[in-house]
Scaffold this active site. Structure first.
Site, PDB file in Angstrom:
ATOM      1  N   GLY A   7       0.817  -1.204   0.000  1.00  0.00           N
ATOM      2  CA  GLY A   7       0.000   0.000   0.000  1.00  0.00           C
ATOM      3  C   GLY A   7       0.850   1.252   0.000  1.00  0.00           C
ATOM      4  O   GLY A   7       2.082   1.185  -0.020  1.00  0.00           O
ATOM      5  N   ALA A   8       0.176   2.412   0.033  1.00  0.00           N
ATOM      6  CA  ALA A   8       0.887   3.691   0.006  1.00  0.00           C
ATOM      7  C   ALA A   8       1.666   3.927   1.292  1.00  0.00           C
ATOM      8  O   ALA A   8       2.726   4.560   1.279  1.00  0.00           O
ATOM      9  CB  ALA A   8      -0.103   4.823  -0.213  1.00  0.00           C
ATOM     10  N   GLU A   9       1.149   3.408   2.425  1.00  0.00           N
ATOM     11  CA  GLU A   9       1.775   3.655   3.713  1.00  0.00           C
ATOM     12  C   GLU A   9       2.662   2.515   4.192  1.00  0.00           C
ATOM     13  O   GLU A   9       3.605   2.738   4.949  1.00  0.00           O
ATOM     14  CB  GLU A   9       0.691   3.932   4.780  1.00  0.00           C
ATOM     15  N   ALA A  10       2.317   1.285   3.799  1.00  0.00           N
ATOM     16  CA  ALA A  10       3.047   0.141   4.346  1.00  0.00           C
ATOM     17  C   ALA A  10       3.012  -1.049   3.402  1.00  0.00           C
ATOM     18  O   ALA A  10       2.148  -1.149   2.531  1.00  0.00           O
ATOM     19  CB  ALA A  10       2.445  -0.255   5.697  1.00  0.00           C
ATOM     20  N   LYS A  21       2.219 -18.711  11.798  1.00  0.00           N
ATOM     21  CA  LYS A  21       2.160 -17.727  10.714  1.00  0.00           C
ATOM     22  C   LYS A  21       1.908 -16.333  11.298  1.00  0.00           C
ATOM     23  O   LYS A  21       1.104 -16.175  12.228  1.00  0.00           O
ATOM     24  CB  LYS A  21       1.045 -18.120   9.738  1.00  0.00           C
ATOM     25  N   ASP A 119      -9.971   4.548  10.333  1.00  0.00           N
ATOM     26  CA  ASP A 119     -10.335   3.933   9.048  1.00  0.00           C
ATOM     27  C   ASP A 119     -11.293   2.774   9.334  1.00  0.00           C
ATOM     28  O   ASP A 119     -11.058   1.636   8.946  1.00  0.00           O
ATOM     29  CB  ASP A 119      -9.084   3.435   8.324  1.00  0.00           C
TER      30      ASP A 119
END
Length: 203
Positions: A7-10, A21, A119
């Site tokens: 994503g844009a942030e992470a 896992k 969010d």
């Protein structure tokens, strides 16, 4: 580690911790920021998200357990379930009703604990059996302000309206019902939410 989502942030990776896992979230560098400032911002936001996850769990909200947090990276529990965004529309009505109750209850517990998710959408909720996990507190903050909590609910309303429009009336009525049962000042938040809706409608 295998990249799960970028994503844009992470960037999200699939990893392992003691044979289990895990999900590793690493905030990405921003080329437009001064390097030293960028590093400070990413570390600060990572620490905030770690605290948010911990406080939400202590408030009774199911969230991924954090195994470690260092620099701009969090290693946390992998939640094996279904995103509410992907399954709500196809659920039988009795299952939807359970989901609404869980969603409203989770939002109420967050706000009661002074946590604003930032969010709060069905994309950031995972159903696993009879539990609802709230994930991705990357935009979250600590706040007891009615306005901030109302904006949180507005984001949830807009997510339901855009992704689950056929269910909007049914979903919103039942989410708010559960929210009001769990939060003593819910009426004040909902009144502010109505004002926000009006502002956005005529903006």
């Amino acid at each position: 580690m295998k990249i799960v989502q970028r994503g844009a942030e992470a960037v999200l990776y699939m990893g392992t911790h003691e044979g289990e896992k895990t999900l590793v979230k690493e905030r990405v560098k921003k080329g437009y920021r001064i390097q030293e400032l960028d590093s400070v911002i990413r570390r600060r936001r990572t620490r905030m998200e770690t605290r948010m996850l911990d406080r939400a769990r202590r408030a009774g909200v199911h969230t991924p357990k954090v195994w470690s947090s260092e620099g701009s990276k969090i290693t946390m529990e992998w939640i094996e379930g279904k995103r509410v965004k992907d399954c709500l529309n196809d659920m039988p009505k009795n299952e939807r009703m359970k989901a609404y109750k869980l969603i409203g209850g989770a939002a109420a517990r967050l706000h009661k604990a002074g946590l604003v998710h930032g969010d709060l959408t069905t994309s950031n909720m995972i159903l696993k059996g009879d539990r609802l996990y709230v994930i991705d507190f990357g935009l979250g903050k600590m706040s007891e302000k009615v306005e901030d909590q109302a904006v949180d609910l507005y984001l949830l309303y807009e997510a339901i309206r855009s992704t689950h429009f056929r269910l909007l009336e049914e979903a919103w009525k039942n989410v708010l019902k559960a929210y009001m049962l769990k939060y003593t000042i819910a009426n004040a938040v909902i009144k502010r939410l109505d004002k926000i809706k009006s502002r956005r409608r005529y903006a």
